[in-house]
Design a protein around this motif. Structure first.
Motif, PDB file in Angstrom:
ATOM      1  N   PHE A  93      87.222  36.420  20.842  1.00 16.38           N
ATOM      2  CA  PHE A  93      87.032  36.976  19.507  1.00 16.38           C
ATOM      3  C   PHE A  93      87.812  36.244  18.416  1.00 16.38           C
ATOM      4  CE2 PHE A  93      86.816  40.860  22.348  1.00 16.38           C
ATOM      5  CZ  PHE A  93      85.450  40.772  22.532  1.00 16.38           C
ATOM      6  N   GLY A  94      89.088  35.990  18.648  1.00 14.37           N
ATOM      7  CA  GLY A  94      89.918  35.326  17.655  1.00 14.37           C
ATOM      8  C   GLY A  94      90.185  33.882  18.026  1.00 14.37           C
ATOM      9  N   SER A  95      90.432  33.061  17.010  1.00 14.72           N
ATOM     10  CA  SER A  95      90.692  31.643  17.246  1.00 14.72           C
ATOM     11  C   SER A  95      92.142  31.290  16.908  1.00 14.72           C
ATOM     12  CB  SER A  95      89.751  30.789  16.383  1.00 14.72           C
ATOM     13  OG  SER A  95      90.092  29.431  16.482  1.00 14.72           O
ATOM     14  N   VAL A  96      92.919  31.051  17.939  1.00 17.43           N
ATOM     15  CA  VAL A  96      94.292  30.595  17.732  1.00 17.43           C
ATOM     16  C   VAL A  96      94.271  29.236  17.024  1.00 17.43           C
ATOM     17  CG1 VAL A  96      96.407  29.875  18.913  1.00 17.43           C
ATOM     18  CG2 VAL A  96      95.196  31.939  19.656  1.00 17.43           C
ATOM     19  N   THR A  97      93.281  28.415  17.339  1.00 17.19           N
ATOM     20  CA  THR A  97      93.161  27.103  16.700  1.00 17.19           C
ATOM     21  C   THR A  97      92.979  27.249  15.195  1.00 17.19           C
ATOM     22  OG1 THR A  97      92.152  26.269  18.723  1.00 17.19           O
ATOM     23  CG2 THR A  97      91.934  24.895  16.765  1.00 17.19           C
ATOM     24  N   LEU A  98      92.173  28.208  14.775  1.00 19.15           N
ATOM     25  CA  LEU A  98      92.005  28.474  13.343  1.00 19.15           C
ATOM     26  C   LEU A  98      93.336  28.887  12.723  1.00 19.15           C
ATOM     27  CD1 LEU A  98      90.527  29.097  10.670  1.00 19.15           C
ATOM     28  CD2 LEU A  98      89.906  31.330  11.668  1.00 19.15           C
ATOM     29  N   ALA A  99      94.054  29.776  13.366  1.00 23.50           N
ATOM     30  CA  ALA A  99      95.338  30.239  12.836  1.00 23.50           C
ATOM     31  C   ALA A  99      96.340  29.095  12.741  1.00 23.50           C
ATOM     32  CB  ALA A  99      95.888  31.370  13.699  1.00 23.50           C
ATOM     33  N   MET A 130      94.912  48.559   6.299  1.00 20.37           N
ATOM     34  CA  MET A 130      96.180  49.103   6.781  1.00 20.37           C
ATOM     35  C   MET A 130      97.135  47.989   7.228  1.00 20.37           C
ATOM     36  SD  MET A 130      95.900  52.214   6.146  1.00 20.37           S
ATOM     37  CE  MET A 130      97.409  52.773   6.889  1.00 20.37           C
ATOM     38  N   CYS A 131      96.603  46.836   7.540  1.00 18.91           N
ATOM     39  CA  CYS A 131      97.415  45.685   7.977  1.00 18.91           C
ATOM     40  C   CYS A 131      97.656  44.711   6.831  1.00 18.91           C
ATOM     41  CB  CYS A 131      96.726  44.992   9.158  1.00 18.91           C
ATOM     42  SG  CYS A 131      96.664  46.026  10.627  1.00 18.91           S
ATOM     43  N   GLN A 132      97.507  45.173   5.613  1.00 13.64           N
ATOM     44  CA  GLN A 132      97.796  44.402   4.404  1.00 13.64           C
ATOM     45  C   GLN A 132      96.878  43.198   4.220  1.00 13.64           C
ATOM     46  OE1 GLN A 132     102.015  43.671   4.344  1.00 13.64           O
ATOM     47  NE2 GLN A 132     102.476  45.838   4.444  1.00 13.64           N
ATOM     48  N   ILE A 133      95.646  43.355   4.667  1.00 14.71           N
ATOM     49  CA  ILE A 133      94.604  42.374   4.403  1.00 14.71           C
ATOM     50  C   ILE A 133      93.782  42.940   3.250  1.00 14.71           C
ATOM     51  CG2 ILE A 133      92.528  41.298   5.344  1.00 14.71           C
ATOM     52  CD1 ILE A 133      94.084  41.497   8.129  1.00 14.71           C
ATOM     53  N   ASN A 152      90.204  37.582  13.771  1.00 15.15           N
ATOM     54  CA  ASN A 152      90.717  36.393  13.095  1.00 15.15           C
ATOM     55  C   ASN A 152      91.593  36.743  11.907  1.00 15.15           C
ATOM     56  OD1 ASN A 152      89.715  33.807  14.390  1.00 15.15           O
ATOM     57  ND2 ASN A 152      87.888  35.087  14.397  1.00 15.15           N
ATOM     58  N   ALA A 153      91.244  37.791  11.182  1.00  8.68           N
ATOM     59  CA  ALA A 153      92.078  38.211  10.054  1.00  8.68           C
ATOM     60  C   ALA A 153      93.472  38.616  10.535  1.00  8.68           C
ATOM     61  CB  ALA A 153      91.411  39.359   9.303  1.00  8.68           C
ATOM     62  N   LEU A 154      93.541  39.353  11.634  1.00  8.97           N
ATOM     63  CA  LEU A 154      94.840  39.785  12.158  1.00  8.97           C
ATOM     64  C   LEU A 154      95.641  38.614  12.720  1.00  8.97           C
ATOM     65  CD1 LEU A 154      93.752  43.161  13.765  1.00  8.97           C
ATOM     66  CD2 LEU A 154      95.112  42.830  11.682  1.00  8.97           C
ATOM     67  N   LEU A 155      94.976  37.672  13.371  1.00  7.45           N
ATOM     68  CA  LEU A 155      95.676  36.468  13.844  1.00  7.45           C
ATOM     69  C   LEU A 155      96.247  35.686  12.664  1.00  7.45           C
ATOM     70  CD1 LEU A 155      93.496  34.928  16.687  1.00  7.45           C
ATOM     71  CD2 LEU A 155      95.941  35.377  16.788  1.00  7.45           C
ATOM     72  N   LEU A 156      95.442  35.517  11.626  1.00  6.85           N
ATOM     73  CA  LEU A 156      95.919  34.785  10.449  1.00  6.85           C
ATOM     74  C   LEU A 156      97.100  35.506   9.805  1.00  6.85           C
ATOM     75  CD1 LEU A 156      92.460  33.719   9.054  1.00  6.85           C
ATOM     76  CD2 LEU A 156      94.294  32.144   9.736  1.00  6.85           C
ATOM     77  N   LYS A 157      97.030  36.818   9.720  1.00  5.77           N
ATOM     78  CA  LYS A 157      98.132  37.592   9.130  1.00  5.77           C
ATOM     79  C   LYS A 157      99.397  37.447   9.981  1.00  5.77           C
ATOM     80  CE  LYS A 157      99.447  40.180   5.772  1.00  5.77           C
ATOM     81  NZ  LYS A 157      99.546  39.569   4.432  1.00  5.77           N
ATOM     82  N   ALA A 158      99.241  37.398  11.304  1.00  6.58           N
ATOM     83  CA  ALA A 158     100.399  37.230  12.187  1.00  6.58           C
ATOM     84  C   ALA A 158     101.003  35.838  12.035  1.00  6.58           C
ATOM     85  CB  ALA A 158      99.985  37.472  13.638  1.00  6.58           C
ATOM     86  N   ARG A 169      98.151  35.304   1.354  1.00  5.63           N
ATOM     87  CA  ARG A 169      97.204  36.334   0.944  1.00  5.63           C
ATOM     88  C   ARG A 169      95.943  36.158   1.797  1.00  5.63           C
ATOM     89  NH1 ARG A 169      94.132  36.386  -4.689  1.00  5.63           N
ATOM     90  NH2 ARG A 169      93.048  38.364  -4.458  1.00  5.63           N
ATOM     91  N   ILE A 170      95.676  37.142   2.645  1.00  4.10           N
ATOM     92  CA  ILE A 170      94.500  37.129   3.504  1.00  4.10           C
ATOM     93  C   ILE A 170      93.515  38.133   2.916  1.00  4.10           C
ATOM     94  CG2 ILE A 170      93.600  37.390   5.847  1.00  4.10           C
ATOM     95  CD1 ILE A 170      95.829  35.263   5.669  1.00  4.10           C
ATOM     96  N   THR A 171      92.288  37.661   2.636  1.00  5.90           N
ATOM     97  CA  THR A 171      91.279  38.529   2.052  1.00  5.90           C
ATOM     98  C   THR A 171      90.000  38.481   2.884  1.00  5.90           C
ATOM     99  OG1 THR A 171      90.316  36.872   0.581  1.00  5.90           O
ATOM    100  CG2 THR A 171      92.193  38.099  -0.265  1.00  5.90           C
ATOM    101  N   VAL A 172      89.225  39.545   2.773  1.00  8.76           N
ATOM    102  CA  VAL A 172      87.910  39.628   3.415  1.00  8.76           C
ATOM    103  C   VAL A 172      86.925  40.113   2.360  1.00  8.76           C
ATOM    104  CG1 VAL A 172      86.526  40.824   5.158  1.00  8.76           C
ATOM    105  CG2 VAL A 172      88.848  40.063   5.718  1.00  8.76           C
ATOM    106  N   ASP A 173      85.845  39.379   2.182  1.00 12.83           N
ATOM    107  CA  ASP A 173      84.791  39.794   1.257  1.00 12.83           C
ATOM    108  C   ASP A 173      83.829  40.691   2.028  1.00 12.83           C
ATOM    109  OD1 ASP A 173      82.587  40.101  -0.413  1.00 12.83           O
ATOM    110  OD2 ASP A 173      82.702  38.054  -1.181  1.00 12.83           O
TER     111      ASP A 173
END
Length: 170
Positions: free
Chosen positions: A96-102, A164-167, A127-133, A139-143
């Motif tokens: 689901f998430g990409s460590v490589t992207l992060a 809730m995770c500040q995204i 991916n949003a949570l991985l990036l936030k970590a 600033r992590i945003t989702v449209d």
């Protein structure tokens, strides 16, 4: 401000293939417009691709979601044609998430990272949570208009969880 757009799993199987939905099909024009905006501004754009092998059903994911999808080399694995001209940086991911992207984003000193794509409630949120970590001060945003979930309800639930995770949800 240095910005990155992460286009998550805009592949045929998620749009109109094995796991496609009307909601996924509906976001394609908005996703393309968002990509064009970033491209015109000279901002960075990366893509992720859900990537499975023919033995997908023998994996943990395949046992829990027994619908073969995004099998590398299949038509369903391919990105939506409209997006291909912009897909110069692509990260294949077996989960689901990409460590490589992060890691890529962490090395880029981005002040803002925006995510769009599919599916809100699985790969976008992962991916949003991985990036936030990896980048707690970025600033992590989702449209939300350029994302779709497995169902409209799970899309909304994922957006609320990310808030809730500040995204930031737009």
């Amino acid at each position: 401000m240095k910005k990155l757009l992460a286009v998550i799993d805009m592949q045929k199987d998620f749009i109109d293939g094995a796991l496609g939905t009307p909601e996924a099909q509906a976001i394609v024009p908005g996703v393309l417009e968002k990509i064009r905006q970033y491209h015109k501004a000279g901002d960075d754009i990366v893509f992720t691709m859900d990537t499975h092998t023919p033995d997908y059903r023998n994996t943990q994911e395949g046992r829990k979601l027994p619908v073969p999808h995004c099998i590398k080399g299949s038509v369903g694995f391919e990105l939506s044609e409209e997006l291909l001209p912009y897909a110069s940086v692509v990260f294949e991911k077996p989960t689901f998430g990409s460590v490589t992207l992060a890691e890529y984003a962490a090395g880029g000193e981005y002040e803002q990272i925006e995510l769009i794509g599919l599916c809100t409630d699985i790969c976008v949120i992962s991916n949003a949570l991985l990036l936030k970590a990896y980048l707690p001060e970025s600033r992590i945003t989702v449209d939300s208009k350029c994302c779709a979930g497995v169902t409209p309800e799970s899309h909304q639930n994922a957006l609320e969880a990310m808030k809730m995770c500040q995204i930031e949800i737009r």
